[in-house]
Motif scaffolding. Structure first.
Motif, PDB file in Angstrom:
ATOM      1  N   GLU A 119      10.965   4.796  -1.633  1.00 38.39           N
ATOM      2  CA  GLU A 119      11.752   3.569  -1.490  1.00 38.39           C
ATOM      3  C   GLU A 119      10.838   2.369  -1.248  1.00 38.39           C
ATOM      4  N   VAL A 120       9.805   2.555  -0.446  1.00 40.65           N
ATOM      5  CA  VAL A 120       8.842   1.482  -0.189  1.00 40.65           C
ATOM      6  C   VAL A 120       8.128   1.090  -1.479  1.00 40.65           C
ATOM      7  N   VAL A 121       7.701   2.072  -2.248  1.00 44.47           N
ATOM      8  CA  VAL A 121       7.004   1.803  -3.508  1.00 44.47           C
ATOM      9  C   VAL A 121       7.913   1.034  -4.471  1.00 44.47           C
TER      10      VAL A 121
ATOM     11  N   GLU B 289      11.734  13.803   4.053  1.00 47.90           N
ATOM     12  CA  GLU B 289      12.260  12.473   4.362  1.00 47.90           C
ATOM     13  C   GLU B 289      11.158  11.431   4.274  1.00 47.90           C
ATOM     14  N   VAL B 290       9.959  11.781   4.699  1.00 46.86           N
ATOM     15  CA  VAL B 290       8.823  10.862   4.579  1.00 46.86           C
ATOM     16  C   VAL B 290       8.560  10.529   3.114  1.00 46.86           C
ATOM     17  N   ARG B 291       8.599  11.543   2.241  1.00 48.50           N
ATOM     18  CA  ARG B 291       8.378  11.302   0.802  1.00 48.50           C
ATOM     19  C   ARG B 291       9.473  10.408   0.222  1.00 48.50           C
ATOM     20  N   ARG B 292      10.710  10.643   0.644  1.00 50.94           N
ATOM     21  CA  ARG B 292      11.809   9.818   0.140  1.00 50.94           C
ATOM     22  C   ARG B 292      11.658   8.371   0.587  1.00 50.94           C
ATOM     23  N   MET B 293      11.294   8.158   1.849  1.00 46.68           N
ATOM     24  CA  MET B 293      11.112   6.801   2.366  1.00 46.68           C
ATOM     25  C   MET B 293       9.941   6.104   1.673  1.00 46.68           C
ATOM     26  N   ARG B 294       8.856   6.849   1.442  1.00 46.29           N
ATOM     27  CA  ARG B 294       7.710   6.241   0.760  1.00 46.29           C
ATOM     28  C   ARG B 294       8.094   5.799  -0.652  1.00 46.29           C
TER      29      ARG B 294
ATOM     30  N   ALA C   5       0.815  -1.219   0.000  1.00 38.95           N
ATOM     31  CA  ALA C   5       0.000   0.000   0.000  1.00 38.95           C
ATOM     32  C   ALA C   5       0.850   1.271   0.000  1.00 38.95           C
ATOM     33  N   GLY C   6       2.160   1.137  -0.070  1.00 37.92           N
ATOM     34  CA  GLY C   6       3.028   2.303  -0.056  1.00 37.92           C
ATOM     35  C   GLY C   6       3.143   2.946   1.312  1.00 37.92           C
TER      36      GLY C   6
ATOM     37  N   TYR D 186      13.800   2.594   4.172  1.00 37.09           N
ATOM     38  CA  TYR D 186      12.412   2.212   3.887  1.00 37.09           C
ATOM     39  C   TYR D 186      11.577   1.992   5.145  1.00 37.09           C
ATOM     40  N   SER D 187      12.140   2.130   6.349  1.00 36.96           N
ATOM     41  CA  SER D 187      11.398   1.793   7.560  1.00 36.96           C
ATOM     42  C   SER D 187      11.881   2.611   8.754  1.00 36.96           C
TER      43      SER D 187
END
Length: 510
Positions: free
Chosen positions: A464-466, A457-462, A403-404, A430-431
């Motif tokens: 990476e998750v995607v 940073e939240v956008r960058r991590m998201r 779900a990203g 990513y976490s």
């Protein structure tokens, strides 16, 4: 210096002159003449053979003796897979270069798969009704479509496009086997194989008897499968060290410590023969080096890379109204999890979406077995809390990634020490890790910790998750145009590399 031909002609002429001299007016045969003719003929043949025909009798007669150093090394000799003949490297062949042969794209990737008796796999899923594969559930809807389950409808836009199924978390045995049946580099010649696959549905089989059954019942089919394996010539080649299987449950379901009916699970992964193999499980033990954790199956089984790309683009555009969320139930009396504290903090925060499984929140039932319900929660959250449950890991981790949603762990054993094949080594990319002890003691605020992370940073991590999504989903096993490396491919590459390393160790005498 006269050539051998000139010399031979002169000898022949002298012999003729001598033979023609009159002796009583009658010419007579001469031994010199005969000798001259024979000598001239022999010299002419030698001259022609040596200078006129390359690679002929003369060159063959005067070749230097063959030595060990002049032979090609075994590494430089290739085997024609069609004829089975050894071929010399081009440098040792004639000077005329042959036409290039097509590269074998399966070289080093061949897998030999046993054709096991159906009692070890197919018969198990035929008998899938209520009380058979599960003590109180009818599992037939979940074994449909090669283990993906029933296809999901759009459900208000939650599942757009194709590839969405109601997949049970313990169907990996069936999904993996279905992929192997269509693997492009299967071989019927075990001597060519980089690894050998054992299609025994160990996870599905053990799930039948985990509750209230004697150990003799629980262990019977697994011991039968081991006995069948060790009698095979393919097994004897390396004692099973080139074999691998999938047991689609956590390792603790296969590590009963003693032969006591009251203890949980079976002993499958503790038998010496199975310890020789590589086993893929949903959660592994830190005490073994022969088991590797692979992702839990999710609801998404894309047919092609285009399906993944479309889903990733959708996630990048979706609005997320919640800072964090939790989908789960408490574990009363368990000191290994902080679920009770998480639920308490989530209820007290206006930025948390609590999906309390089995309970009633705001007048509505929260059903964690509802794929659409779970995905709605995760898609609208920046962070998803993933504490321990009955064991260290959760299927929810992979639903969140799908779900990203950035996963938040409370113990390294929930992901970092488990999914080393599929997750990046830099876990901070990513976490988030919030130590278990601080939350359990009430000294750490989850909300405050997450709010401190800058939006960029939240956008960058998201992102990476995607990007992780292709590596943690299992593609539709019926598709022949996947076009991307999924969780199956990552696991298969790992076992091929592991077997190759073992073979090198044996060759070196280790």
């Amino acid at each position: 210096m006269k050539s051998s031909t000139t010399f031979a002609v002169e000898i022949q002429q002298d012999a003729v002159d001598a033979a023609d001299k009159p002796d009583g007016g009658v010419p007579r045969p001469s031994r010199v003449r005969h000798l001259a003719l024979l000598t001239a003929t022999f010299c002419a043949l030698v001259f022609y053979a040596h200078y006129g025909v390359p690679g002929s009798m003369a060159s063959a007669l005067f070749k230097p003796p063959v030595t060990v150093s002049s032979l090609p090394s075994l590494a430089s000799v290739t085997i024609d897979r069609n004829s089975g003949r050894a071929e010399q490297p081009v440098a040792n062949r004639s000077t005329a270069m042959p036409a290039p042969t097509p590269t074998d794209r399966c070289d080093g990737r061949y897998i030999y798969m046993y054709d096991m008796p159906p009692r070890f796999n197919d018969d198990l899923i035929r008998d899938c009704g209520k009380g058979r594969l599960h003590p109180w559930l009818d599992m037939c809807p979940y074994v449909a479509n090669d283990g993906m389950g029933q296809q999901l409808a759009d459900d208000g836009g939650v599942f757009p496009g194709r590839g969405w199924y109601s997949t049970d978390q313990f169907m990996l045995d069936l999904i993996f086997h279905a992929r192997m049946k269509r693997y492009e580099c299967l071989t019927k010649d075990a001597s060519l194989a980089a690894a050998v696959f054992v299609p025994f549905y160990a996870g599905l089989e053990s799930g039948r008897y985990l509750y209230n059954y004697s150990i003799s019942t629980r262990d019977a089919l697994q011991l039968d499968a081991i006995d069948w394996l060790v009698r095979r010539p393919e097994w004897r080649a390396m004692g099973g060290r080139d074999h691998f299987l999938v047991a689609g449950r956590t390792t603790w379901d296969f590590r009963r410590e003693a032969d006591v009916d009251e203890l949980w699970g079976t002993k499958l992964l503790t038998y010496p023969a199975v310890e020789n193999m590589t086993a893929f499980v949903l959660e592994t033990s830190p005490l073994t080096g022969s088991n590797f954790a692979v992702p839990y199956p999710t609801y998404f089984h894309p047919e092609a890379a285009a399906d993944v790309l479309a889903w990733q683009e959708r996630l990048r555009k979706v609005g997320r109204r919640w800072l964090f969320s939790f989908a789960g139930a408490p574990r009363p009396g368990s000191k290994k999890t902080v679920r009770a504290q998480i639920i308490r903090q989530c209820r007290a925060s206006s930025l948390c979406n609590l999906f309390h499984c089995g309970g009633v929140i705001g007048g509505g039932a929260a059903d964690c077995n509802s794929p659409a319900g779970v995905m709605r929660v995760f898609e609208t959250s920046d962070f998803c809390l993933e504490p321990r449950g009955d064991t260290a890991t959760r299927r929810s981790t992979f639903d969140a990634i799908l779900a990203g949603c950035i996963p938040v762990f409370f113990h390294p054993g929930s992901a970092y020490t488990q999914y080393t094949l599929h997750f990046p080594r830099d876990h901070g990319r990513y976490s988030v890790l919030i130590p278990h002890a601080g939350v359990a003691a009430g000294n750490v605020s989850i909300e405050e910790t997450l709010r401190k992370i800058p939006p960029e940073e939240v956008r960058r991590m998201r992102e990476e998750v995607v990007r992780l999504i292709p590596r943690v989903v299992y593609a539709d096993p019926r598709s022949r145009r996947v076009g991307f490396r999924d969780a199956f491919d990552v696991a298969l590459e790992a076992v091929i590399g592991r077997v190759a390393k073992r073979r090198r160790g044996e060759a070196a005498g280790r």
